[in-house]
Scaffold this motif. Structure first.
Motif, mmCIF file in Angstrom:
data_model
loop_
_atom_site.group_PDB
_atom_site.id
_atom_site.type_symbol
_atom_site.label_atom_id
_atom_site.label_comp_id
_atom_site.label_asym_id
_atom_site.label_seq_id
_atom_site.Cartn_x
_atom_site.Cartn_y
_atom_site.Cartn_z
ATOM 1 N N ASP A 160 -67.626 98.146 0.865
ATOM 2 C CA ASP A 160 -68.140 98.863 2.038
ATOM 3 C C ASP A 160 -67.519 98.372 3.343
ATOM 4 N N ARG A 161 -66.297 97.874 3.273
ATOM 5 C CA ARG A 161 -65.575 97.447 4.472
ATOM 6 C C ARG A 161 -64.549 98.529 4.813
ATOM 7 N N HIS A 162 -65.094 99.713 5.111
ATOM 8 C CA HIS A 162 -64.268 100.903 5.216
ATOM 9 C C HIS A 162 -63.371 100.902 6.446
ATOM 10 N N GLU A 163 -63.840 100.306 7.530
ATOM 11 C CA GLU A 163 -63.005 100.264 8.732
ATOM 12 C C GLU A 163 -61.743 99.434 8.488
ATOM 13 N N ARG B 183 -60.785 108.118 1.444
ATOM 14 C CA ARG B 183 -61.986 107.437 0.947
ATOM 15 C C ARG B 183 -62.621 106.562 2.029
ATOM 16 N N SER B 184 -61.799 105.886 2.813
ATOM 17 C CA SER B 184 -62.347 105.023 3.868
ATOM 18 C C SER B 184 -63.067 105.857 4.924
ATOM 19 N N ALA C 33 -65.682 114.293 0.284
ATOM 20 C CA ALA C 33 -65.802 114.807 1.652
ATOM 21 C C ALA C 33 -66.638 116.081 1.675
ATOM 22 N N LEU C 34 -66.381 116.990 0.754
ATOM 23 C CA LEU C 34 -67.127 118.248 0.702
ATOM 24 C C LEU C 34 -68.605 117.994 0.419
ATOM 25 N N HIS C 35 -68.875 117.051 -0.474
ATOM 26 C CA HIS C 35 -70.261 116.709 -0.784
ATOM 27 C C HIS C 35 -70.955 116.137 0.452
ATOM 28 N N GLY D 141 -68.783 108.028 6.773
ATOM 29 C CA GLY D 141 -69.510 109.246 7.109
ATOM 30 C C GLY D 141 -68.702 110.231 7.939
ATOM 31 N N ARG D 142 -67.400 110.033 8.043
ATOM 32 C CA ARG D 142 -66.530 110.898 8.848
ATOM 33 C C ARG D 142 -65.909 111.954 7.929
ATOM 34 N N HIS D 143 -66.798 112.806 7.387
ATOM 35 C CA HIS D 143 -66.372 113.697 6.310
ATOM 36 C C HIS D 143 -65.456 114.823 6.788
ATOM 37 N N GLU D 144 -65.657 115.311 7.996
ATOM 38 C CA GLU D 144 -64.750 116.347 8.524
ATOM 39 C C GLU D 144 -63.330 115.800 8.632
ATOM 40 N N GLU D 145 -63.199 114.586 9.175
ATOM 41 C CA GLU D 145 -61.879 113.955 9.282
ATOM 42 C C GLU D 145 -61.279 113.708 7.902
#
Length: 270
Positions: A154-157, A184-185, A221-223, A190-194
């Motif tokens: 969970d270290r997505h940044e 995936r990151s 992303a779609l989910h 939570g930046r699903h549009e991007e």
């Protein structure tokens, strides 16, 4: 040309041919040929450092990992790491390849902290060897594996920074993996549009080992955007692609089935 030089030339040509077949996705054939070469080298070699045998075993185990049989060959990978003596650049590079394959297996087993530690160790060794031999492909592969391990924690940044920082200089075969881990990151933040825009923007070529990968992160992303029908279609494509081209034990198949359960409401919820 001496007999020794002719044998060395033949060896190089054989491995070049197998490498081309590997890039073409002929995993089963390449692994079988590589294991036969390793067995033949073992029978005929009297050298204390059987480099041709090691090369064949490195290739065979690497193909098995790409196919999805990483857990099966993990003991062999670890034995090779112990056997390979990094006293010259060629042997050291072979050992780095095996260690990098081991990182892929650790990520597939969700042993993300172990994978991070090993990937960082590989990157340190790459830096030390860079003045002796070109290792930028190895570096990119290790960076991609490191980003996967960070996403798993969970270290997505941090994973996003690695992917964005290295995509401009990436080439196949590392390009598809770095692109997917960037998507995936973004999903993880939570930046699903991007994430969706990135997934659909000029997607790179997918090798057999990348089967289902882009559809899988697209489905995530779609989910996240609540577009359930499109997400289900994407994850079903990913699963079908994985089942067609990868070994049944491949971790991506498990991942796709888990996501499909979430999307359809037939598995654990978010």
């Amino acid at each position: 040309m001496s007999i020794r030089a002719a044998r060395e030339r033949g060896r190089r040509e054989t491995f070049a041919r197998l490498e081309r077949k590997y890039r073409a996705g002929e995993y089963e054939e390449v692994e079988a040929e590589a294991r036969a070469l390793a067995a033949a080298s073992r029978r005929h070699s009297r050298r204390r450092r059987p480099l041709p045998q090691w090369q064949a075993r490195v290739l065979a185990t690497g193909v098995a990992v790409a196919h999805g049989r990483g857990t099966e060959v993990l003991p062999e990978l670890e034995a090779l790491i112990d056997e390979l003596e990094p006293v010259d650049p060629e042997a050291h590079v072979l050992r780095l390849i095996v260690r990098n394959n081991r990182v892929t297996v650790l990520n597939g087993q969700e042993r993300y902290e172990d994978a991070e530690t090993e990937a960082l160790g590989i990157l340190r060794d790459v830096t030390r060897l860079a003045h002796l031999t070109p290792l930028w492909r190895m570096e990119l592969s290790a960076l991609g594996a490191l980003a996967v391990a960070l996403c798993g924690q969970d270290r997505h940044e941090e994973a996003e920074a690695i992917a964005r920082g290295n995509l401009p200089r990436a080439a196949e075969p590392a390009l598809a993996g770095l692109h997917a881990v960037l998507v995936r990151s973004l999903n993880g933040q939570g930046r699903h549009e991007e994430a969706l825009a990135e997934a659909r923007r000029d997607p790179p070529h997918q090798d057999r080992r990348d089967s289902g990968l882009l559809d899988l992160v697209t489905a995530e992303a779609l989910h996240g955007l609540g577009r359930r029908g499109e997400a289900e279609a994407a994850v079903r494509r990913a699963l079908a692609d994985c089942e067609r081209h990868l070994h049944p034990a491949h971790p991506r198949i498990r991942e796709a089935r888990t996501l499909l359960g979430r999307v359809t409401g037939e598995g654990p919820g978010d």
